[in-house]
Design a protein around this motif. Structure first.
Motif, PDB file in Angstrom:
ATOM      1  N   THR A  15       1.227  -0.712   0.266  1.00 57.13           N
ATOM      2  CA  THR A  15       0.003  -0.700  -0.054  1.00 57.13           C
ATOM      3  C   THR A  15       1.198   1.121   0.194  1.00 57.13           C
ATOM      4  O   THR A  15       0.355   2.148  -0.937  1.00 57.13           O
ATOM      5  N   CYS A  16       2.074   1.180   1.173  1.00 48.41           N
ATOM      6  CA  CYS A  16       2.691   2.345   1.059  1.00 48.41           C
ATOM      7  C   CYS A  16       3.735   2.266  -0.648  1.00 48.41           C
ATOM      8  O   CYS A  16       3.749   3.844  -1.026  1.00 48.41           O
ATOM      9  N   LEU A  19       0.997   4.193  -2.777  1.00 49.31           N
ATOM     10  CA  LEU A  19       1.078   5.680  -2.974  1.00 49.31           C
ATOM     11  C   LEU A  19       2.243   6.720  -3.145  1.00 49.31           C
ATOM     12  O   LEU A  19       2.278   7.081  -3.926  1.00 49.31           O
ATOM     13  N   LEU A  22       1.738   6.540  -6.723  1.00 50.44           N
ATOM     14  CA  LEU A  22       1.037   7.993  -6.636  1.00 50.44           C
ATOM     15  C   LEU A  22       1.503   9.373  -6.501  1.00 50.44           C
ATOM     16  O   LEU A  22       1.138  10.338  -6.800  1.00 50.44           O
ATOM     17  N   PHE A  23       2.317   9.332  -5.279  1.00 53.18           N
ATOM     18  CA  PHE A  23       1.980  10.711  -5.049  1.00 53.18           C
ATOM     19  C   PHE A  23       3.550  11.137  -5.900  1.00 53.18           C
ATOM     20  O   PHE A  23       3.774  12.543  -5.986  1.00 53.18           O
ATOM     21  N   PHE A  26       1.707  13.242  -8.461  1.00 50.55           N
ATOM     22  CA  PHE A  26       1.200  14.093  -7.909  1.00 50.55           C
ATOM     23  C   PHE A  26       1.665  15.380  -8.306  1.00 50.55           C
ATOM     24  O   PHE A  26       0.940  16.611  -8.991  1.00 50.55           O
ATOM     25  N   TYR A 105      -7.497   0.690 -10.801  1.00 57.39           N
ATOM     26  CA  TYR A 105      -6.031   1.120 -11.364  1.00 57.39           C
ATOM     27  C   TYR A 105      -5.882   0.562 -12.739  1.00 57.39           C
ATOM     28  O   TYR A 105      -5.488   0.886 -13.684  1.00 57.39           O
ATOM     29  N   ASN A 149      -5.710   9.309  -9.923  1.00 59.32           N
ATOM     30  CA  ASN A 149      -4.738   9.249  -8.995  1.00 59.32           C
ATOM     31  C   ASN A 149      -4.401   9.447  -8.053  1.00 59.32           C
ATOM     32  O   ASN A 149      -4.768   8.896  -6.771  1.00 59.32           O
ATOM     33  N   THR A 150      -5.943  10.501  -8.279  1.00 59.62           N
ATOM     34  CA  THR A 150      -6.151  11.150  -6.281  1.00 59.62           C
ATOM     35  C   THR A 150      -7.212  10.530  -5.990  1.00 59.62           C
ATOM     36  O   THR A 150      -6.568  10.591  -4.552  1.00 59.62           O
ATOM     37  N   ALA A 153      -5.172   7.317  -4.425  1.00 64.25           N
ATOM     38  CA  ALA A 153      -4.404   7.341  -3.292  1.00 64.25           C
ATOM     39  C   ALA A 153      -5.507   7.492  -2.222  1.00 64.25           C
ATOM     40  O   ALA A 153      -4.776   7.415  -0.325  1.00 64.25           O
ATOM     41  N   VAL A 157      -4.640   5.587   1.199  1.00 66.88           N
ATOM     42  CA  VAL A 157      -5.278   5.871   2.922  1.00 66.88           C
ATOM     43  C   VAL A 157      -5.906   5.685   3.490  1.00 66.88           C
ATOM     44  O   VAL A 157      -6.203   5.444   4.477  1.00 66.88           O
TER      45      VAL A 157
END
Length: 195
Positions: A15-16, A19, A22-23, A26, A105, A149-150, A153, A157
């Motif tokens: 998951t991290c 993320l 995705l970050f 951003f 996704y 993407n947002t 994310a 989270v």
């Protein structure tokens, strides 16, 4: 408890990882979604080039990502095997969010990669005898990609929040059990002293 901790690691790690990916996108997504610059076409072009670059990356990159996603699913299966009530509530909800993330996704991001790379958005002539209203234009396609993407994310989270909530609930429960055992032991000791 040890196997459960390892399974939690198998969920939190992927998951991290996702993320983090995705970050890194951003900065591209932010300018497309939330700014109104003097030249918005510049940001659409930058995002489009970024998507094309990612889609053209070597196959090993997507394979690693899919292995990491599969590792997260494996972690959920391990935690839900002979699940306790806590596992069913927290891990069940986490699994629903994780699967929603996989769906986003596959349906939006992977499809967005293909559409942007092919450049067929809004191009009715390239698609055939389909009405123009059935396809969205370039800018809207890129906005949908950035919004996906947002949303993804935020979903991921949510998985982390639920896993942290489960950890907190289990630790709180263990502390309460130890406190109750301590109080029972003190009562027994007082009873023995009175005799």
């Amino acid at each position: 408890m040890g196997a459960n901790t390892f399974a939690t690691f198998l969920i939190i790690g992927p998951t991290c990882f996702f993320l983090g990916m995705l970050f890194s996108s951003f900065p591209y997504d932010y300018n497309v979604l939330w700014t109104t610059p003097d030249d918005p076409m510049h940001y659409f072009k930058v995002l489009e080039d970024h998507i094309k670059f990612l889609h053209a990356s070597p196959p090993i990159i997507s394979r690693i990502l899919h292995i990491v996603i599969g590792t997260g699913v494996l972690g959920f299966l391990a935690k839900l095997y002979k699940a306790s009530e806590s596992n069913l509530l927290f891990d069940g909800a986490s699994l629903v969010l994780y699967m929603a993330g996989i769906t986003i996704y596959i349906t939006n991001i992977v499809k967005g990669f293909r559409v942007v790379t092919a450049g067929v958005y809004g191009n009715v002539e390239a698609v055939g005898d389909v009405e123009a209203g059935d396809y969205i234009n370039r800018e809207d396609t890129l906005r949908v990609f950035a919004a996906s993407n947002t949303i993804l994310a935020l979903v991921l989270v949510g998985v982390l929040v639920l896993q942290a909530g489960q950890w907190y609930a289990l630790n709180k429960e263990e502390a309460e059990i130890k406190q109750m055992e301590k109080e029972d032991e003190e009562k027994k000791n007082k009873g023995k002293k009175k005799q």
